[in-house]
Design an enzyme around this catalytic site. Structure first.
Site, mmCIF file in Angstrom:
data_model
loop_
_atom_site.group_PDB
_atom_site.id
_atom_site.type_symbol
_atom_site.label_atom_id
_atom_site.label_comp_id
_atom_site.label_asym_id
_atom_site.label_seq_id
_atom_site.Cartn_x
_atom_site.Cartn_y
_atom_site.Cartn_z
ATOM 1 N N GLU A 1 31.798 27.794 44.696
ATOM 2 C CA GLU A 1 32.994 26.900 43.625
ATOM 3 C C GLU A 1 31.841 26.510 42.453
ATOM 4 O O GLU A 1 30.689 26.594 42.178
ATOM 5 C CB GLU A 1 33.519 25.569 44.886
ATOM 6 C CG GLU A 1 33.909 24.648 43.780
ATOM 7 C CD GLU A 1 34.532 22.980 44.862
ATOM 8 O OE1 GLU A 1 34.792 22.004 43.693
ATOM 9 O OE2 GLU A 1 33.938 22.989 45.714
ATOM 10 N N LYS B 1 31.637 24.420 58.533
ATOM 11 C CA LYS B 1 31.522 24.830 57.092
ATOM 12 C C LYS B 1 29.984 23.617 56.475
ATOM 13 O O LYS B 1 30.423 22.505 56.527
ATOM 14 C CB LYS B 1 32.890 24.534 55.416
ATOM 15 C CG LYS B 1 32.013 24.593 54.132
ATOM 16 C CD LYS B 1 33.227 24.728 53.068
ATOM 17 C CE LYS B 1 33.430 23.585 52.844
ATOM 18 N NZ LYS B 1 33.087 22.810 52.340
#
Length: 304
Positions: A221, A153
């Site tokens: 997020e 990631k």
């Protein structure tokens, strides 16, 4: 991920459509489903793409050690993230920034050893890819070869596109992370991202660019729920929400937040499913009282 002792506002999420709920229920009963499915092998990025096509929602949790990871793996969690959130909830740092490649490699390997089915995704920590694609490839290769993870990631959209392209071209799957990117805490702070027309446009642009660069999924997020829904509709790859409303393809939480182990005030987007801090504390006190009171060990705990 956001440090658990901080909280932030979020817009009220919209309710999911009834037909989506029906699709989710059907997916759970399918032997091909990610959660509750019957695969006797590692989940792959192809499985995630297929789940998007079926309209199946799926869970992701963080993990930082073999024992906890084994519990989540046995529970059917299809994707585990060895996040740099280990800095906050495992290593005692105030932010994710101090996490090193050595720490990431050791903990990632532990999570891989503790699992059989989950796809293991590992963060590249701050300073491990910002120099450019070559640095990113070197460090990602280490996590794939030494630790055995199945994917990497990276935080950031436009600024990480070259790194994403090189890793994907080398055969390393990449998950992109947009919205609040905690490695940039010193520049952006901890606040909702994508509010306002221009900021929302940038999040959507970055998501599309990450997909074009080859990312197999995009974490969103702390972005407004409506924006996350728009991004999810616009992408062919799955979106994974954390504080991004109910319309993402998947949801992720830091496991210590989810299980009630993290002390203090939690982010608004966290739902606690246990009170593990209270349980462990109670067990420790009971043990201590047994020892100081002479109740442990007894004959059944001793050898002759």
């Amino acid at each position: 991920m956001t440090p658990a002792h901080l909280s932030a506002g979020a817009q009220t999420p919209s309710a999911p459509a009834a037909d989506a709920s029906a699709a989710d229920a059907g997916a759970k009963s399918s032997p091909k489903s990610l959660y509750g499915g019957a695969q006797n092998r590692r989940i792959t990025i192809r499985d995630l793409a297929a789940a998007k096509g079926r309209g199946e929602k799926w869970p992701m949790l963080t993990a930082y050690d073999a024992m906890t990871a084994s519990v989540f793996d046995e529970s059917g969690i299809p994707v585990l993230l060895v996040g740099d959130s280990m800095g906050n909830c495992h290593l005692g740092y105030e932010t994710t920034v101090p996490v090193t490649m050595d720490e990431m490699a050791i903990l990632s390997a532990a999570v891989v050893r503790g699992t059989k089915r989950s796809l293991i995704v590992a963060d590249l920590p701050f300073g491990a890819y910002q120099e450019g694609p070559s640095q990113a490839l070197r460090n990602a290769t280490r996590l794939v070869k030494e630790s055995g993870v199945g994917a990497i990631k990276l935080e950031g959209g436009q600024r990480s596109l070259a790194q994403t392209e090189l890793l994907v071209s080398a055969g390393i799957p990449v998950m992109s992370h947009l919205g609040l990117t905690p490695q940039s805490v010193n520049a952006m702070g901890y606040r909702v991202q994508g509010r306002g027309e221009q900021d929302a446009h940038e999040v959507l642009r970055d998501a599309k660019a990450a997909q074009e660069a080859g990312a197999f999924a995009v974490v969103l997020e702390m972005v407004p729920a409506g924006l996350a829904a728009e991004v999810t509709r616009a992408l062919e790859v799955p979106t994974i929400g954390i504080g991004a409303g109910p319309d993402c393809d998947a949801q992720v939480l830091v496991w210590t937040d989810m299980a009630g182990l993290t002390p203090g005030r939690l982010p608004r987007f966290v739902k606690q499913y246990a009170a593990l801090r209270e349980t462990l504390g109670g067990a420790a006190k009971a043990f201590a009282e047994d020892v100081t009171g002479g109740g442990f060990p007894q004959a059944e705990h001793s050898f002759t």
